[in-house]
Design a protein around this motif. Structure first.
Motif, short mmCIF file in Angstrom:
data_model
loop_
_atom_site.label_atom_id
_atom_site.label_comp_id
_atom_site.label_asym_id
_atom_site.label_seq_id
_atom_site.Cartn_x
_atom_site.Cartn_y
_atom_site.Cartn_z
N GLN A 1 0.83 -1.21 0.00
CA GLN A 1 0.00 0.00 0.00
C GLN A 1 0.87 1.26 0.00
O GLN A 1 0.52 2.26 -0.62
CB GLN A 1 -0.94 -0.01 1.20
N GLU A 2 1.99 1.21 0.70
CA GLU A 2 2.86 2.37 0.82
C GLU A 2 3.64 2.66 -0.47
O GLU A 2 3.77 3.80 -0.89
CB GLU A 2 3.85 2.14 1.97
N TYR A 3 4.15 1.62 -1.11
CA TYR A 3 5.03 1.80 -2.27
C TYR A 3 4.37 1.49 -3.60
O TYR A 3 4.91 1.83 -4.65
CB TYR A 3 6.29 0.96 -2.11
N GLY A 4 3.24 0.82 -3.59
CA GLY A 4 2.51 0.56 -4.82
C GLY A 4 2.90 -0.70 -5.54
O GLY A 4 4.01 -1.21 -5.41
N GLU A 5 1.97 -1.18 -6.32
CA GLU A 5 2.11 -2.43 -7.07
C GLU A 5 3.32 -2.44 -7.99
O GLU A 5 3.95 -3.48 -8.19
CB GLU A 5 0.82 -2.67 -7.87
N THR A 6 3.66 -1.30 -8.57
CA THR A 6 4.76 -1.25 -9.54
C THR A 6 6.12 -1.53 -8.90
O THR A 6 7.08 -1.79 -9.63
CB THR A 6 4.81 0.11 -10.25
N ASN A 7 6.21 -1.49 -7.60
CA ASN A 7 7.47 -1.78 -6.91
C ASN A 7 7.60 -3.25 -6.50
O ASN A 7 8.48 -3.59 -5.72
CB ASN A 7 7.62 -0.88 -5.68
N PHE A 8 6.73 -4.10 -7.03
CA PHE A 8 6.75 -5.52 -6.72
C PHE A 8 6.62 -6.34 -8.00
O PHE A 8 6.02 -5.88 -8.96
CB PHE A 8 5.58 -5.90 -5.80
N THR A 9 7.19 -7.53 -7.97
CA THR A 9 6.95 -8.49 -9.04
C THR A 9 6.44 -9.77 -8.42
O THR A 9 6.80 -10.14 -7.31
CB THR A 9 8.22 -8.81 -9.86
N ILE A 10 5.58 -10.44 -9.16
CA ILE A 10 5.06 -11.74 -8.76
C ILE A 10 5.40 -12.70 -9.89
O ILE A 10 5.04 -12.45 -11.04
CB ILE A 10 3.54 -11.70 -8.50
N GLU A 11 6.08 -13.79 -9.54
CA GLU A 11 6.46 -14.75 -10.57
C GLU A 11 6.51 -16.16 -10.02
O GLU A 11 6.69 -16.37 -8.82
CB GLU A 11 7.81 -14.37 -11.19
N VAL A 12 6.37 -17.11 -10.91
CA VAL A 12 6.45 -18.53 -10.56
C VAL A 12 7.93 -18.91 -10.47
O VAL A 12 8.71 -18.62 -11.37
CB VAL A 12 5.74 -19.40 -11.61
N LEU A 13 8.31 -19.52 -9.35
CA LEU A 13 9.68 -19.99 -9.18
C LEU A 13 9.87 -21.41 -9.69
O LEU A 13 10.90 -21.74 -10.26
CB LEU A 13 10.08 -19.95 -7.69
N ASP A 14 8.87 -22.24 -9.46
CA ASP A 14 9.02 -23.66 -9.80
C ASP A 14 7.65 -24.31 -9.91
O ASP A 14 6.72 -23.93 -9.19
CB ASP A 14 9.82 -24.36 -8.71
N ASN A 15 7.53 -25.26 -10.81
CA ASN A 15 6.31 -26.04 -10.96
C ASN A 15 6.54 -27.43 -10.38
O ASN A 15 7.63 -27.99 -10.51
CB ASN A 15 5.92 -26.18 -12.43
#
Length: 110
Positions: free
Chosen positions: A59-73
């Motif tokens: 909330q403080e820094y915003g969505e653009t300061n984060f990444t979400i990714e798959v590490l392993d299946n």
């Protein structure tokens, strides 16, 4: 077509939410990667993620300061009798947590 859909199995594995400003991360193992990632994004966007520290910084820094990714299946076993992959996912998550912690990355408190 309906039968084919019902036989589809969701992708399982481990994903990460990584902060770009402090290099902290949140890792989760799940039986449904797509669903868990969508849920995580939704909860973060609307302020209801269970990890309070991650939620506050999102909330403080915003969505653009984060990444979400798959590490392993995690692949399904050929033996159709196995239906519970909980322990496998816990182990895979721990492996990734150890691997990432060796890189000096910090984790959001659980």
């Amino acid at each position: 077509m309906k039968e084919k859909y019902l036989q589809m199995k969701p992708e399982m594995g481990v994903f990460i939410v990584r902060s770009h400003f402090n290099n902290k991360c949140y890792i989760e193992g799940t039986k449904n990667l797509k669903g868990a990632i969508n849920s995580t994004k939704f909860r973060l966007k609307y302020g209801s993620h269970p990890n309070e520290e991650l939620q506050k910084e999102w909330q403080e820094y915003g969505e653009t300061n984060f990444t979400i990714e798959v590490l392993d299946n995690l692949e399904y076993e050929k033996d159709e009798l196995k239906t519970d992959y909980t322990e496998d996912l816990i182990l895979l998550q721990k492996i990734w947590e150890e691997k990432i912690s060796k890189e000096g990355v910090l984790f959001y408190k659980k």
